[in-house]
Design a protein around this motif. Structure first.
Motif, short mmCIF file in Angstrom:
data_model
loop_
_atom_site.label_atom_id
_atom_site.label_comp_id
_atom_site.label_asym_id
_atom_site.label_seq_id
_atom_site.Cartn_x
_atom_site.Cartn_y
_atom_site.Cartn_z
N ASN A 184 19.92 18.32 -23.11
CA ASN A 184 20.61 19.06 -24.18
C ASN A 184 20.29 20.55 -24.09
N GLU A 185 20.75 21.30 -25.06
CA GLU A 185 20.58 22.75 -25.03
C GLU A 185 19.12 23.19 -25.14
N ASN A 186 18.25 22.28 -25.60
CA ASN A 186 16.81 22.57 -25.68
C ASN A 186 16.06 22.05 -24.46
N ASN A 187 16.82 21.67 -23.42
CA ASN A 187 16.27 21.13 -22.18
C ASN A 187 15.49 19.84 -22.42
N GLU A 188 15.95 19.05 -23.40
CA GLU A 188 15.37 17.76 -23.70
C GLU A 188 16.34 16.67 -23.25
N LEU A 189 15.78 15.50 -22.91
CA LEU A 189 16.62 14.38 -22.49
C LEU A 189 17.57 13.96 -23.60
N SER A 190 18.85 13.87 -23.27
CA SER A 190 19.81 13.31 -24.23
C SER A 190 20.42 12.01 -23.71
N LEU A 191 20.40 11.83 -22.36
CA LEU A 191 20.97 10.63 -21.77
C LEU A 191 20.29 10.33 -20.45
N GLU A 192 19.96 9.07 -20.23
CA GLU A 192 19.36 8.65 -18.97
C GLU A 192 20.09 7.40 -18.47
N VAL A 193 20.52 7.43 -17.22
CA VAL A 193 21.32 6.35 -16.65
C VAL A 193 20.67 5.86 -15.36
N GLU A 194 20.59 4.53 -15.21
CA GLU A 194 20.14 3.92 -13.96
C GLU A 194 21.26 3.04 -13.42
N TYR A 195 21.49 3.13 -12.10
CA TYR A 195 22.55 2.36 -11.45
C TYR A 195 21.92 1.22 -10.63
N PHE A 196 22.51 0.04 -10.69
CA PHE A 196 22.04 -1.05 -9.84
C PHE A 196 23.20 -1.99 -9.50
N ASP A 197 22.98 -2.86 -8.51
CA ASP A 197 24.04 -3.72 -7.97
C ASP A 197 25.25 -2.89 -7.55
N PHE A 198 24.98 -1.75 -6.93
CA PHE A 198 26.03 -0.81 -6.55
C PHE A 198 26.68 -1.25 -5.24
N GLU A 199 28.02 -1.30 -5.21
CA GLU A 199 28.77 -1.69 -4.02
C GLU A 199 29.91 -0.71 -3.78
N TYR A 200 29.97 -0.18 -2.56
CA TYR A 200 31.07 0.69 -2.15
C TYR A 200 32.23 -0.14 -1.60
N ASN A 201 33.44 0.37 -1.79
CA ASN A 201 34.64 -0.15 -1.13
C ASN A 201 34.81 -1.66 -1.26
N VAL A 202 34.71 -2.11 -2.50
CA VAL A 202 34.99 -3.52 -2.79
C VAL A 202 36.47 -3.67 -3.15
N LYS A 203 36.98 -4.89 -3.00
CA LYS A 203 38.39 -5.12 -3.31
C LYS A 203 38.57 -5.16 -4.83
N ILE A 204 39.40 -4.28 -5.33
CA ILE A 204 39.66 -4.19 -6.77
C ILE A 204 41.18 -4.11 -6.98
N GLU A 205 41.69 -5.03 -7.75
CA GLU A 205 43.12 -5.03 -8.04
C GLU A 205 43.44 -3.93 -9.06
N LYS A 206 44.53 -3.23 -8.82
CA LYS A 206 44.90 -2.12 -9.69
C LYS A 206 45.24 -2.58 -11.11
N GLU A 207 45.59 -3.86 -11.26
CA GLU A 207 45.97 -4.38 -12.56
C GLU A 207 44.83 -4.33 -13.57
N ILE A 208 43.58 -4.29 -13.10
CA ILE A 208 42.46 -4.27 -14.02
C ILE A 208 42.43 -3.00 -14.86
N PHE A 209 43.11 -1.97 -14.39
CA PHE A 209 43.13 -0.69 -15.10
C PHE A 209 44.29 -0.58 -16.10
N GLN A 210 44.96 -1.70 -16.34
CA GLN A 210 46.00 -1.75 -17.36
C GLN A 210 45.49 -2.55 -18.56
N MET A 211 45.53 -1.96 -19.73
CA MET A 211 44.93 -2.60 -20.91
C MET A 211 45.55 -3.96 -21.21
#
Length: 215
Positions: A184-211
């Motif tokens: 944040n503006e006071n140089n304090e943590l406002s958000l911390e994110v950890e990524y896991f089970d990360f996979e590049y270039n997996v097959k994803i159908e475009k239909e999943i992005f339609q509500m």
């Protein structure tokens, strides 16, 4: 014959050492260029995200599923806490939608909100695009538990007081993200994110992005 085997083993050792030295001697700028190439060649990815939000008096922990498809489609599903399980945020390249399963209703967000949506920065492609366009950025290296990471830091031009600086750790070995923190503006943590089970270039159908396909 014995002499030949010893010479052969020595050649193999020298070859491996040379390869390792090449990796060690790479500058962080060269490593970043390789990272950028990997991201440029990425078409899709999916992962789990553990997100901790820091407030004035408390911390909130969330578990999310992220799915991304070029050029800018994304899908976020809330897994925890239990009361938010199944909540969706979906962007199909034109419109962004929110869906809450408990009330079984979805809402389309205004275009102005789409452009400033905070969670976009959690997606690696968005972060690196903004990093490249930033005039105030820093590339560093760090070793954590004997693993080498490229650390990318940039200032954020967001008007939000909670987003003034972002810092991303990427594994040098496979260019997968490790964690992202936002200050944040006071140089304090406002958000911390950890990524896991990360996979590049997996097959994803475009239909999943339609509500309408996710209710």
């Amino acid at each position: 014959m014995k002499h030949f085997i010893l010479v052969f083993i020595a050649v193999i050792i020298l070859f491996i050492s040379a390869c390792n030295n090449n990796e060690i001697n790479k500058t962080k700028e060269e490593i970043f260029n390789e990272l950028q190439k990997t991201i440029d060649e990425m078409e899709t990815y999916k992962c789990k995200v553990k997100m901790k939000v820091y407030g004035n008096k408390s911390e909130k922990l969330y578990l999310l599923e992220h799915i991304f498809k070029k050029p800018n489609l994304f899908y976020i599903k809330m897994l925890k806490p239990e009361e938010s399980n199944g909540c969706l945020t979906i962007y199909n390249g034109e419109n962004m939608w929110l869906y809450h399963p408990q009330i079984e209703e979805s809402y389309m967000l205004k275009k102005s909100f789409n452009d400033t949506y905070t969670d976009k920065c959690l997606f690696i492609g968005y972060f690196l695009r903004n990093f490249l366009n930033s005039n105030d950025k820093l590339i560093e290296e760090e070793v954590i538990n004997n693993k080498k990471y490229l650390v990318l830091t940039k200032k954020d031009n967001s008007k939000s007081e909670y987003r003034k600086k972002e810092k991303l750790w990427m594994k040098v070995q496979d260019f997968k993200p490790y964690k992202l923190i936002i200050f944040n503006e006071n140089n304090e943590l406002s958000l911390e994110v950890e990524y896991f089970d990360f996979e590049y270039n997996v097959k994803i159908e475009k239909e999943i992005f339609q509500m309408q396909n996710n209710k």
